[in-house]
Design a protein around this motif. Structure first.
Motif, PDB file in Angstrom:
ATOM      1  N   ALA A 240       0.831  -1.208   0.000  1.00  0.00           N
ATOM      2  CA  ALA A 240       0.000   0.000   0.000  1.00  0.00           C
ATOM      3  C   ALA A 240       0.863   1.255   0.000  1.00  0.00           C
ATOM      4  CB  ALA A 240      -0.925  -0.003   1.212  1.00  0.00           C
ATOM      5  N   LYS A 241       1.982   1.219   0.685  1.00  0.00           N
ATOM      6  CA  LYS A 241       2.870   2.389   0.704  1.00  0.00           C
ATOM      7  C   LYS A 241       3.456   2.653  -0.684  1.00  0.00           C
ATOM      8  CE  LYS A 241       4.204   1.783   5.556  1.00  0.00           C
ATOM      9  NZ  LYS A 241       3.525   2.991   6.053  1.00  0.00           N
ATOM     10  N   ILE A 242       3.886   1.587  -1.345  1.00  0.00           N
ATOM     11  CA  ILE A 242       4.409   1.750  -2.708  1.00  0.00           C
ATOM     12  C   ILE A 242       3.309   2.214  -3.653  1.00  0.00           C
ATOM     13  CG2 ILE A 242       5.575   0.593  -4.612  1.00  0.00           C
ATOM     14  CD1 ILE A 242       6.690  -1.399  -2.576  1.00  0.00           C
ATOM     15  N   SER A 243       2.104   1.688  -3.464  1.00  0.00           N
ATOM     16  CA  SER A 243       0.968   2.093  -4.302  1.00  0.00           C
ATOM     17  C   SER A 243       0.636   3.561  -4.106  1.00  0.00           C
ATOM     18  CB  SER A 243      -0.254   1.234  -3.975  1.00  0.00           C
ATOM     19  OG  SER A 243       0.007  -0.133  -4.206  1.00  0.00           O
ATOM     20  N   ALA A 244       0.684   4.034  -2.851  1.00  0.00           N
ATOM     21  CA  ALA A 244       0.422   5.445  -2.583  1.00  0.00           C
ATOM     22  C   ALA A 244       1.463   6.326  -3.262  1.00  0.00           C
ATOM     23  CB  ALA A 244       0.409   5.693  -1.072  1.00  0.00           C
ATOM     24  N   PHE A 245       2.699   5.866  -3.268  1.00  0.00           N
ATOM     25  CA  PHE A 245       3.760   6.614  -3.957  1.00  0.00           C
ATOM     26  C   PHE A 245       3.476   6.696  -5.454  1.00  0.00           C
ATOM     27  CE2 PHE A 245       7.968   6.674  -6.056  1.00  0.00           C
ATOM     28  CZ  PHE A 245       8.445   7.877  -5.557  1.00  0.00           C
ATOM     29  N   MET A 246       2.984   5.598  -6.055  1.00  0.00           N
ATOM     30  CA  MET A 246       2.645   5.610  -7.477  1.00  0.00           C
ATOM     31  C   MET A 246       1.456   6.523  -7.762  1.00  0.00           C
ATOM     32  SD  MET A 246       3.136   1.616  -8.538  1.00  0.00           S
ATOM     33  CE  MET A 246       2.716   1.961 -10.248  1.00  0.00           C
ATOM     34  N   LEU A 247       0.460   6.508  -6.883  1.00  0.00           N
ATOM     35  CA  LEU A 247      -0.683   7.406  -7.059  1.00  0.00           C
ATOM     36  C   LEU A 247      -0.251   8.859  -7.005  1.00  0.00           C
ATOM     37  CD1 LEU A 247      -3.519   5.691  -4.976  1.00  0.00           C
ATOM     38  CD2 LEU A 247      -3.363   5.899  -7.447  1.00  0.00           C
ATOM     39  N   LEU A 248       0.658   9.164  -6.094  1.00  0.00           N
ATOM     40  CA  LEU A 248       1.185  10.526  -6.010  1.00  0.00           C
ATOM     41  C   LEU A 248       1.921  10.904  -7.288  1.00  0.00           C
ATOM     42  CD1 LEU A 248       1.631  13.051  -4.279  1.00  0.00           C
ATOM     43  CD2 LEU A 248       3.687  11.966  -3.364  1.00  0.00           C
ATOM     44  N   ALA A 249       2.677   9.942  -7.846  1.00  0.00           N
ATOM     45  CA  ALA A 249       3.399  10.208  -9.092  1.00  0.00           C
ATOM     46  C   ALA A 249       2.429  10.481 -10.236  1.00  0.00           C
ATOM     47  CB  ALA A 249       4.302   9.024  -9.427  1.00  0.00           C
ATOM     48  N   ILE A 250       1.324   9.727 -10.289  1.00  0.00           N
ATOM     49  CA  ILE A 250       0.320   9.943 -11.339  1.00  0.00           C
ATOM     50  C   ILE A 250      -0.330  11.312 -11.174  1.00  0.00           C
ATOM     51  CG2 ILE A 250      -1.926   9.150 -12.190  1.00  0.00           C
ATOM     52  CD1 ILE A 250      -1.043   6.314 -11.524  1.00  0.00           C
TER      53      ILE A 250
END
Length: 543
Positions: A240-250
């Protein structure tokens, strides 16, 4: 009437918040306690994963621009041999999943592939140490393959922008002494920049969310990090932490694209049908344009498709027809359910602002469309978090009342997979229904209301018959996207449940795609349907 409007309002807001719940769940979970695994990943490999992701996205976007923009300009402005076929043929690569094209090109260009074998036979080389040949299974190779598949996003939008430009501007530039190339660089391309930027952002988001191709090419990105952290280490918190980082990048990617053209304004009359007169190319220019466009089509679609047909015919006796039928039924079943639910949501969130009319009533529409920007791997994490909590609650209540333990009712069944499809692809249905509703004059609604029809009768007798075609297209698009979805299917499918996408990917990852030739062809043929619809719509718009 007031109670029905309140019910419509509550339903619209409730559905939109449910669709946004997976995204919210990712961020909430990411703020949880940091465990040792995430700290270890952050200190050891996250830097490499992040740099690979940035290089991959940048490389694919640049190559897609180099492929898509020139072909779009040639198709919109010049007569190229076979342009009536090319104008839709150049869109077809979008129908082929990237990992299939990656497998085929790896099979061709590896050391044991036919290309290098032919070179060794002709040149007399005996080993790899006697010559140099580019390694296809690398980061640049993944960039090339993904660009072949994704560049039609840029081609479609750029071609539309070039066709809508007034020819008086380019004619004026030519009269002032500009060559066709200079006219393109100084006039046509700057005017088409917003469309090209949107296409590039779509390519970047698709690349960021790709798992099948980068997994096959052994390129570790943030998407593979999410997959490995979840399934390899069984750690949902770190994923989930890595996913949140990807969402922020998007979010930053989309915001940056819009901010870059915040002051750009375009006031130009679209080209009338009689203005769109394509220049006839002659001599070497005609040859170069034809070789470029037809070569791009052959590399990106015709050659891989021909290879799939060869696989299907040559290995038909070794393929399992029973498995093919069963997995086709699985895909059709869950995709049909997802399409029906997404269509219902699209109608609900679009009808509410139609009757309400306030700016606030459009918010559920926008909220419901957020899932489309989220990669399938990340979305699977977001869907699993609330569904797992729901399973725990149901099991707790069942045990409390001595009803036994029902198990994983939500997260361990097809419910999770269908939920992911609905969250991700509802935006497709919402856009189609919204476009159809916008073409209905409000005066028709007013006439129905003056004749005594309430909101329900107005919708069923006036609006629904007029948007029926748009609803069918919306359901069809969601169905097709669900059939092709790989990332969420890999992560959320129940045990012993395969879809066509996972079935083909499993063979491709085992380097045995030839045994899944028929399912791969079916996936490609299914993917052609929305491309044909889009191209026909584009042709009708500019007739």
């Amino acid at each position: 009437m007031l109670e029905k409007n309140r019910l419509l309002k509550a339903s619209s807001w409730g559905v939109s918040l449910l669709l946004a719940l997976p995204i919210l769940a990712i961020f909430i979970t990411s703020f949880g306690q940091t465990d040792d695994l995430f700290s270890h990943l952050l200190a050891s490999v996250m830097g490499t994963y992040t740099s690979n992701t940035l290089l991959l996205v940048s490389g694919v976007v640049v190559l897609s621009l180099l492929m898509g923009v020139p072909s779009a300009w040639l198709m919109a402005s010049f007569r190229v041999p076979g342009d009536r076929v090319l104008q839709w043929a150049l869109v077809l690569p979008l129908a082929i999943p990237g990992y299939i094209v990656g497998y085929i090109y790896t099979d061709w260009f590896d050391f044991a592939g036919p290309v290098q074998i032919y070179l060794r036979d002709v040149m007399g080389w005996q080993s790899a140490s006697e010559y140099w040949f580019p390694d296809i299974r690398t980061l640049p190779g993944a960039c090339f393959v993904l660009a072949l598949v994704l560049h039609p996003y840029i081609y479609l939008l750029a071609r539309t922008a070039f066709m809508e430009q007034s020819r008086t501007m380019t004619h004026t530039a030519r009269l002032l002494g500009c060559s066709p190339l200079h006219s393109f660089l100084r006039v046509s391309f700057p005017l088409a920049r917003p469309a090209v930027a949107v296409g590039a952002s779509l390519v970047a988001m698709e690349t960021l969310g790709d798992f099948g191709t980068v997994h096959f090419f052994a390129v570790n990105t943030l998407t593979t990090a999410v997959y490995d952290t979840w399934l390899g280490y069984s750690n949902l918190n770190a994923a989930a932490k890595i996913s949140a980082f990807m969402l922020l990048a998007i979010f930053l990617l989309i915001s940056g694209e819009r901010y870059s053209r915040r002051k750009q304004k375009l006031f130009s009359q679209s080209a009338a049908p009689d203005q769109v007169e394509k220049e006839i190319l002659t001599g070497w220019k005609k040859v170069v344009a034809a070789v470029w466009c037809w070569g791009l089509f052959i590399l990106a679609f015709a050659a891989p498709m021909a290879q799939l047909v060869f696989y299907a015919v040559d290995y038909i006796s070794d393929s399992s027809f029973t498995d093919f039928v069963q997995y086709s039924i699985n895909s059709v079943y869950i995709s049909s359910i997802a399409a029906c639910i997404a269509l219902f949501i699209a109608i609900l969130v679009n009808i509410y602002p139609r009757f309400r009319g306030s700016s606030l009533s459009k918010v559920p529409n926008r909220i419901s469309s957020l899932g489309y920007a989220v990669p399938g791997t990340v979305l699977a994490i977001g869907v699993l978090i609330p569904l797992t909590s729901a399973d725990h609650i149901v099991n707790f209540i069942a045990v409390k009342f001595d009803m036994g333990r029902p198990g994983l009712l939500f997260s361990g069944t097809m419910f999770a997979l269908i939920a992911a499809f609905v969250v991700r692809f509802s935006a497709v249905a919402i856009g189609s229904v919204e476009s159809s509703l916008s073409k209905i004059s409000p005066s028709l609604d007013m006439a129905a209301r003056t004749m005594g029809c309430n909101a329900r009768l107005t919708f069923s007798r006036v609006q629904l018959p007029l948007i029926r075609r748009g609803c069918l297209i919306a359901a069809l698009l969601v169905f097709i996207e669900s059939m092709k979805e790989l990332n969420a299917s890999l992560l959320l499918r129940p045990f012993n449940f395969e879809t066509l996408a996972t079935y083909v990917f499993n063979y491709a990852s085992d380097e045995q795609l030839e045994y899944a030739g028929m399912p791969a062809i079916l996936l490609v043929l299914v993917g052609l349907i929305p491309l044909i619809l889009i191209n026909r719509s584009l042709e009708q718009t500019h007739k």
